[in-house]
Motif scaffolding. Sequence first.
Motif, PDB file in Angstrom:
ATOM      1  N   PHE A 184       0.894  -1.360   0.175  1.00 10.27           N
ATOM      2  CA  PHE A 184      -0.358  -0.083   0.049  1.00 10.27           C
ATOM      3  C   PHE A 184       0.832   1.340   0.034  1.00 10.27           C
ATOM      4  N   VAL A 185       1.824   1.154   0.683  1.00  5.25           N
ATOM      5  CA  VAL A 185       2.888   2.057   0.517  1.00  5.25           C
ATOM      6  C   VAL A 185       3.564   2.573  -0.934  1.00  5.25           C
ATOM      7  N   ALA A 186       3.731   1.647  -1.528  1.00  2.50           N
ATOM      8  CA  ALA A 186       4.020   1.715  -3.160  1.00  2.50           C
ATOM      9  C   ALA A 186       4.111   3.245  -3.197  1.00  2.50           C
ATOM     10  N   PRO A 187       2.553   3.102  -3.818  1.00  4.16           N
ATOM     11  CA  PRO A 187       1.902   3.948  -4.743  1.00  4.16           C
ATOM     12  C   PRO A 187       1.988   5.542  -4.534  1.00  4.16           C
ATOM     13  N   LEU A 188       3.315   5.505  -3.240  1.00  4.76           N
ATOM     14  CA  LEU A 188       3.698   7.262  -2.594  1.00  4.76           C
ATOM     15  C   LEU A 188       4.684   7.605  -4.100  1.00  4.76           C
ATOM     16  N   GLY A 189       5.383   6.461  -5.183  1.00  4.82           N
ATOM     17  CA  GLY A 189       6.324   6.707  -5.578  1.00  4.82           C
ATOM     18  C   GLY A 189       5.687   7.422  -6.757  1.00  4.82           C
ATOM     19  N   ILE A 190       3.725   6.966  -7.020  1.00  7.60           N
ATOM     20  CA  ILE A 190       3.271   7.694  -7.768  1.00  7.60           C
ATOM     21  C   ILE A 190       2.363   8.731  -7.839  1.00  7.60           C
TER      22      ILE A 190
ATOM     23  N   ALA B   4     -10.194  -1.985  -0.589  1.00  8.07           N
ATOM     24  CA  ALA B   4      -9.381  -1.384   0.886  1.00  8.07           C
ATOM     25  C   ALA B   4     -10.732  -1.640   2.353  1.00  8.07           C
ATOM     26  N   VAL B   5     -11.779  -0.724   1.595  1.00  8.11           N
ATOM     27  CA  VAL B   5     -13.190  -0.689   2.929  1.00  8.11           C
ATOM     28  C   VAL B   5     -13.972  -1.398   2.841  1.00  8.11           C
ATOM     29  N   ALA B   6     -13.697  -2.740   1.568  1.00  6.04           N
ATOM     30  CA  ALA B   6     -14.575  -3.681   1.612  1.00  6.04           C
ATOM     31  C   ALA B   6     -13.684  -5.016   2.892  1.00  6.04           C
ATOM     32  N   TRP B   7     -12.625  -5.404   2.473  1.00 11.13           N
ATOM     33  CA  TRP B   7     -11.536  -6.440   3.067  1.00 11.13           C
ATOM     34  C   TRP B   7     -11.488  -5.199   4.923  1.00 11.13           C
ATOM     35  N   PHE B   8     -11.651  -4.196   5.124  1.00  9.56           N
ATOM     36  CA  PHE B   8     -11.180  -3.924   6.613  1.00  9.56           C
ATOM     37  C   PHE B   8     -12.521  -4.123   7.036  1.00  9.56           C
ATOM     38  N   PHE B   9     -13.596  -3.781   6.533  1.00 14.41           N
ATOM     39  CA  PHE B   9     -14.852  -4.603   7.180  1.00 14.41           C
ATOM     40  C   PHE B   9     -14.950  -6.278   7.795  1.00 14.41           C
TER      41      PHE B   9
ATOM     42  N   PRO C 237      -4.038  -3.675   7.205  1.00 11.62           N
ATOM     43  CA  PRO C 237      -3.330  -2.968   6.547  1.00 11.62           C
ATOM     44  C   PRO C 237      -4.348  -2.510   5.873  1.00 11.62           C
ATOM     45  N   ASN C 238      -6.106  -2.272   5.164  1.00 13.51           N
ATOM     46  CA  ASN C 238      -6.801  -2.105   4.742  1.00 13.51           C
ATOM     47  C   ASN C 238      -6.858  -0.512   5.081  1.00 13.51           C
ATOM     48  N   VAL C 239      -6.793   0.405   6.418  1.00 18.82           N
ATOM     49  CA  VAL C 239      -6.739   1.361   6.652  1.00 18.82           C
ATOM     50  C   VAL C 239      -5.683   2.169   5.938  1.00 18.82           C
ATOM     51  N   LEU C 240      -4.253   1.509   5.439  1.00 17.60           N
ATOM     52  CA  LEU C 240      -3.540   3.143   5.077  1.00 17.60           C
ATOM     53  C   LEU C 240      -4.180   2.664   3.749  1.00 17.60           C
ATOM     54  N   GLY C 241      -4.749   1.636   3.041  1.00 20.70           N
ATOM     55  CA  GLY C 241      -4.553   1.396   1.277  1.00 20.70           C
ATOM     56  C   GLY C 241      -5.932   2.223   1.587  1.00 20.70           C
TER      57      GLY C 241
END
Length: 298
Positions: free
Chosen positions: A145-151, A176-181, A194-198
Amino acid sequence: MAGISGHWAFAFGVLGNIISFVVFLSPIPTFYKIYKKKSTEGYQSIPYVVALFSSMLWIYYAFLKTNTTLLITINSFGVFIETIYVGFYLFYAPKKARVQTVKMLLLSVVGGFGAIILVTQFLFKGAARGQVVGWVCLVFSLCVFVAPLGIVRQVIRTKSVEYMPLLLSVFLTLSAVAWFFYGLLLKDINIAAPNVLGFIFGILQMVLYAIYSKKEKDILKEQKLPEMQKPAVIVADENMNAKLPELTQEQIIDIVKLAGLLVRTDKVQVATCPHATNCGVKAANVENMPKLQTVEAS
């Protein structure tokens, strides 16, 4: 109460499967371009190798837990489709990129995943094994999830959203919302955290897209404004309403030179010349006169 939460967890798990299915299929246009041009065109294989490794990790974790069937279904499809992507990439990639991809596969899929299985199987037992694998999945998912910071950095630097597809950002946020719940209702922090950060990074990408796409549209509008035309030299005949064609710069210079020669002529005689004589104009001056091109009225 537990039954209700179980039903909701199942509902969010199905929703997460549907959205993740779309996300897994999102690279198809990219590989269609590669197929048409028979070249990877500088595309990198890292996202597909990482996605393959991630799906394998989550499948292993799901087998160590209970009530995680929906994790197995979507990640099994992930392993299948990402294997096809990597194979397709290897087929069309140049030699250097092909070697790098094979090295990443050996390091992550064979070495990394194999080492995780061996360590957890021989050093941990029971619930501890599931916890360790869950922590590995959590840390790896955070890195993904941190990887898109480059973009995000590239968008801010270039002020362009060319390399940030909006639909993909939207689907990743919804996923991310679906898998968080799903993880929250199952009380599984390794899935939920992890899906909170996503979700946060997904919202950030959509906000940046809204800001910089508007700026790009404004720039395009400014570029489409009509440019001021350069003034043209037009010769008009007093006895004609129509305008003659535009004179070139060379023709104008010739006219100026001719006028200067006539002014400097020592003697100017006005007479009729029935025998086509030079009428008193010096031969040297006549020879030095530049020839004018005939301009016909249209």
